[in-house]
Design a protein around this motif. Structure first.
Motif, PDB file in Angstrom:
ATOM      1  N   UNK A  89      21.369 111.742 -30.902  1.00  0.00           N
ATOM      2  CA  UNK A  89      22.210 112.790 -31.456  1.00  0.00           C
ATOM      3  C   UNK A  89      23.651 112.328 -31.292  1.00  0.00           C
ATOM      4  N   UNK A  90      24.275 111.899 -32.386  1.00  0.00           N
ATOM      5  CA  UNK A  90      25.659 111.432 -32.333  1.00  0.00           C
ATOM      6  C   UNK A  90      26.556 112.563 -32.808  1.00  0.00           C
ATOM      7  N   UNK A  91      27.141 113.283 -31.853  1.00  0.00           N
ATOM      8  CA  UNK A  91      27.859 114.499 -32.184  1.00  0.00           C
ATOM      9  C   UNK A  91      26.865 115.500 -32.741  1.00  0.00           C
ATOM     10  N   UNK A  92      27.102 115.972 -33.952  1.00  0.00           N
ATOM     11  CA  UNK A  92      26.164 116.899 -34.585  1.00  0.00           C
ATOM     12  C   UNK A  92      25.271 116.190 -35.603  1.00  0.00           C
ATOM     13  N   UNK A  93      25.308 114.850 -35.613  1.00  0.00           N
ATOM     14  CA  UNK A  93      24.540 114.075 -36.592  1.00  0.00           C
ATOM     15  C   UNK A  93      23.251 113.563 -35.955  1.00  0.00           C
ATOM     16  N   UNK A  94      22.088 114.012 -36.430  1.00  0.00           N
ATOM     17  CA  UNK A  94      20.825 113.468 -35.920  1.00  0.00           C
ATOM     18  C   UNK A  94      20.582 112.075 -36.479  1.00  0.00           C
ATOM     19  N   UNK A  95      20.154 111.151 -35.633  1.00  0.00           N
ATOM     20  CA  UNK A  95      19.956 109.760 -36.036  1.00  0.00           C
ATOM     21  C   UNK A  95      18.609 109.248 -35.544  1.00  0.00           C
ATOM     22  N   UNK A  96      18.001 108.383 -36.326  1.00  0.00           N
ATOM     23  CA  UNK A  96      16.807 107.662 -35.913  1.00  0.00           C
ATOM     24  C   UNK A  96      17.106 106.178 -36.034  1.00  0.00           C
ATOM     25  N   UNK A  97      16.851 105.438 -34.955  1.00  0.00           N
ATOM     26  CA  UNK A  97      17.127 104.007 -34.913  1.00  0.00           C
ATOM     27  C   UNK A  97      15.803 103.244 -35.004  1.00  0.00           C
ATOM     28  N   UNK A  98      15.739 102.289 -35.937  1.00  0.00           N
ATOM     29  CA  UNK A  98      14.542 101.479 -36.159  1.00  0.00           C
ATOM     30  C   UNK A  98      14.789 100.096 -35.559  1.00  0.00           C
ATOM     31  N   UNK A  99      13.881  99.647 -34.658  1.00  0.00           N
ATOM     32  CA  UNK A  99      14.170  98.434 -33.895  1.00  0.00           C
ATOM     33  C   UNK A  99      13.107  97.354 -33.961  1.00  0.00           C
ATOM     34  N   UNK A 100      11.999  97.575 -34.688  1.00  0.00           N
ATOM     35  CA  UNK A 100      10.987  96.530 -34.830  1.00  0.00           C
ATOM     36  C   UNK A 100      10.544  96.431 -36.284  1.00  0.00           C
ATOM     37  N   UNK A 101       9.956  95.283 -36.614  1.00  0.00           N
ATOM     38  CA  UNK A 101       9.466  95.069 -37.974  1.00  0.00           C
ATOM     39  C   UNK A 101       8.343  96.041 -38.305  1.00  0.00           C
ATOM     40  N   UNK A 102       7.453  96.290 -37.339  1.00  0.00           N
ATOM     41  CA  UNK A 102       6.332  97.195 -37.589  1.00  0.00           C
ATOM     42  C   UNK A 102       6.818  98.616 -37.839  1.00  0.00           C
ATOM     43  N   UNK A 103       7.826  99.061 -37.078  1.00  0.00           N
ATOM     44  CA  UNK A 103       8.379 100.402 -37.282  1.00  0.00           C
ATOM     45  C   UNK A 103       9.051 100.499 -38.649  1.00  0.00           C
ATOM     46  N   UNK A 104       9.760  99.448 -39.059  1.00  0.00           N
ATOM     47  CA  UNK A 104      10.403  99.448 -40.377  1.00  0.00           C
ATOM     48  C   UNK A 104       9.357  99.518 -41.485  1.00  0.00           C
ATOM     49  N   UNK A 105       8.299  98.757 -41.332  1.00  0.00           N
ATOM     50  CA  UNK A 105       7.229  98.766 -42.331  1.00  0.00           C
ATOM     51  C   UNK A 105       6.602 100.146 -42.446  1.00  0.00           C
ATOM     52  N   UNK A 106       6.375 100.772 -41.309  1.00  0.00           N
ATOM     53  CA  UNK A 106       5.765 102.105 -41.306  1.00  0.00           C
ATOM     54  C   UNK A 106       6.711 103.144 -41.893  1.00  0.00           C
ATOM     55  N   UNK A 107       7.984 103.046 -41.545  1.00  0.00           N
ATOM     56  CA  UNK A 107       8.950 104.052 -41.989  1.00  0.00           C
ATOM     57  C   UNK A 107       9.195 103.982 -43.491  1.00  0.00           C
ATOM     58  N   UNK A 108       9.225 102.777 -44.058  1.00  0.00           N
ATOM     59  CA  UNK A 108       9.592 102.629 -45.471  1.00  0.00           C
ATOM     60  C   UNK A 108       8.375 102.496 -46.390  1.00  0.00           C
ATOM     61  N   UNK A 109       7.218 102.819 -45.889  1.00  0.00           N
ATOM     62  CA  UNK A 109       6.023 102.693 -46.715  1.00  0.00           C
ATOM     63  C   UNK A 109       6.001 103.776 -47.798  1.00  0.00           C
ATOM     64  N   UNK A 110       5.388 103.433 -48.935  1.00  0.00           N
ATOM     65  CA  UNK A 110       5.110 104.406 -49.988  1.00  0.00           C
ATOM     66  C   UNK A 110       6.302 105.258 -50.394  1.00  0.00           C
ATOM     67  N   UNK A 111       6.041 106.568 -50.458  1.00  0.00           N
ATOM     68  CA  UNK A 111       7.045 107.522 -50.935  1.00  0.00           C
ATOM     69  C   UNK A 111       8.218 107.645 -49.975  1.00  0.00           C
ATOM     70  N   UNK A 112       8.017 107.255 -48.712  1.00  0.00           N
ATOM     71  CA  UNK A 112       9.102 107.402 -47.734  1.00  0.00           C
ATOM     72  C   UNK A 112      10.383 106.722 -48.189  1.00  0.00           C
ATOM     73  N   UNK A 113      10.248 105.532 -48.781  1.00  0.00           N
ATOM     74  CA  UNK A 113      11.445 104.780 -49.171  1.00  0.00           C
ATOM     75  C   UNK A 113      12.321 105.579 -50.126  1.00  0.00           C
TER      76      UNK A 113
END
Length: 542
Positions: A89-113
């Motif tokens: 939580x950076x101030x009032x801005x919610x943030x999600x940090x992606x730090x591995x290749x597997x997490x990036x692949x999962x996050x950007x799969x299909x409709x998510x992108x």
């Protein structure tokens, strides 16, 4: 309209009926109940979010950073504790940090992108893009972004158009090599500065069909332009993504933007930028020339010629101001990242002479000693490609990529990420993921000759372990041009010259510390090298 007495009447009645103590007790119970409900809601919400450090009130997690100018290091360290998807939580801005290749692949799969291609609203981006009217900063999804993106990927930076300007790039390269051979051989040279001039001239030949710099330094007018341009660049990077706290704490907007003067400061720079680049680009002259020479077989249109006449999806052409700002953005993107990448590559090669020798042997064997390296040679130079990939991996010049914001809720790794959440791709951490790469902090191009030989940094939806140009639909549209230019210049630096560290530096103690350079990262101390011509270079350069 009810007066204040009307509003207070119900409370007075309660006071008279139940007494002061009872009313106070009821109010306490109500307030505590509301706080408990809010705490329960937040706890339930947190249970579906990725793990992360507990935020402070108001300021959130800003205190996790030991140095905001090297946030990618702190975020990598935190990810080792909280996991590959981490919530901040950076101030009032919610943030999600992606730090591995597997997490990036999962996050950007299909409709998510499709839900992760928008840009957050930030003061510098808003003003410098004329309220998000540029390709790189337009909010998405939306008609403007889709039209500009299609225009960029299918027209401006298509493989066909990049190949179309091949002769211009090779002409500028030959001109530069000849200059180094005649004026700099045996003398120490600031590699990044010299390569910047070459990359800038390559870009401006493609963009506006003119050289930006006279690399010989003989033209006084060009020297003045160089000085003016360097001041402009420094100011532009200061304004692009400044540390304006109201970007994270909106209730401080008046204080930051008005009293501190950030908005007026950036707006003033924006108008100076338009004036400066209008003089260089001269859109109307390009439009007239394109009309006059459309039937001339020798006419080679530049990108401004094309942009000033080609319509978008809605049938309209871009305004002169928008063309000017788009060209400025393209120029900065192409001439900042390329010299930095090449400086990192050469720093690694001169401190790993075994890899330098192997690269030169490959170039001599494939290209020979009679000509310069050409773009058609690249498929036959696997070790050169491996060096570039390893440089991208170990030294991404934009380690946190471009900021993104989710437009809809998405799920990844069992967590729910709400809409309006800032998504931070820690490319620095992803590229050093120990689950993917052995000895991830070491420079070793051979890893891309065997186990990782099929990794493709130009793939938008594959190869999540190497993403120097980003990922998905928001990937840099000029990825092919940038990759081609890096390969072309690096190959010819290696093929035509031997290089030695200047100023008595030793390869065993060479300082590879990084520093923030605008919104990118360079060596803390500029790389100073001494070039010595290799066999046959004179015949190749002339």
């Amino acid at each position: 309209m009810m007066d204040s007495a009307s509003y207070s009447a119900p409370f007075a009645a309660l006071w008279d009926t139940f007494g002061r103590g009872t009313v106070v007790a009821v109010l306490v119970v109500v307030v505590v109940g509301e706080l408990l409900l809010y705490a329960r809601f937040q706890a339930q919400r947190r249970s579906t979010l990725p793990p992360g450090p507990r935020p402070w009130p108001i300021l959130g997690n800003f205190f996790v950073f030991s140095d905001v100018n090297h946030a990618h290091h702190d975020l990598r360290r935190l990810a080792a504790k909280f996991g590959p998807l981490m919530y901040l939580q950076l101030g009032s801005v919610p943030c999600v940090v992606v730090s591995t290749a597997e997490a990036a692949k999962e996050l950007f799969r299909g409709h998510n992108d499709e839900c992760l291609i928008s840009r957050p609203k930030m003061l510098g981006l808003e003003i410098l893009s004329d309220n998000y009217q540029l390709m790189a900063y337009a909010p998405a999804p939306g008609k403007l972004w889709h039209s500009l993106r299609k225009f960029g990927s299918m027209e401006l930076f298509s493989f066909k158009r990049v190949a179309f300007y091949r002769s211009l790039r090779e002409e500028e390269l030959r001109h530069w090599i000849k200059f180094v051979l005649e004026s700099r051989e045996g003398e120490a040279m600031n590699l990044k500065s010299c390569v910047f001039e070459l990359a800038a001239n390559m870009m401006t030949r493609m963009l506006v069909n003119k050289r930006m710099f006279d690399i010989t330094g003989a033209d006084t007018q060009q020297q003045l332009l160089r000085s003016e341009f360097e001041s402009f660049m420094e100011e532009h990077y200061k304004c692009l993504m400044p540390n304006v706290i109201s970007d994270f704490l909106p209730f401080l907007r008046f204080f930051c933007e008005k009293l501190q003067g950030w908005r007026a400061y950036i707006q003033d720079h924006q108008e100076k930028s338009v004036e400066f680049w209008t003089r260089i680009i001269e859109v109307e002259k390009h439009r007239q020339r394109a009309a006059e020479r459309q039937n001339d077989g020798s006419y080679v249109p530049d990108l401004v010629d094309f942009m000033s006449t080609a319509p978008l999806d809605d049938g309209k052409v871009l305004s002169d101001r928008n063309i000017t700002l788009q060209i400025l953005d393209f120029f900065l993107g192409g001439t900042d990242t390329t010299p930095l990448t090449l400086e990192w590559a050469m720093a690694e090669l001169v401190t790993h002479p075994n890899f330098m020798k192997r690269a030169q042997e490959e170039l001599d064997r494939v290209v020979g000693l009679e000509r310069l390296v050409e773009e058609t040679d690249f498929p036959n130079l696997p070790f050169l490609q491996a060096i570039v990939k390893e440089t991208y991996r170990l030294h991404p010049v934009g380690p946190l990529g471009g900021p993104r914001e989710s437009t809809e809720p998405v799920e990844a790794l069992g967590y729910k990420i709400p809409a309006k959440t800032r998504v931070i791709l820690n490319i620095f951490a992803i590229h050093r993921d120990p689950a993917v790469y052995e000895r991830p902090d070491e420079f070793d191009p051979t890893r891309f000759l065997d186990r990782h030989r099929n990794v493709n940094p130009l793939a938008a939806f594959d190869s999540y372990e190497l993403m120097p140009f980003g990922v998905g639909r928001r990937m840099c549209p000029a990825f092919n041009l940038g990759n081609t230019t890096v390969h072309l210049i690096l190959a010819n630096l290696i093929h035509n010259f031997d290089w030695a560290l200047a100023d008595g530096q030793n390869i065993d103690t060479f300082d590879m510390t990084e520093r923030l350079h605008g919104v990118t990262f360079s060596l803390k101390y500029a790389l100073s090298l001494i070039p010595t011509a290799r066999s046959g270079i004179l015949a190749r350069a002339l």
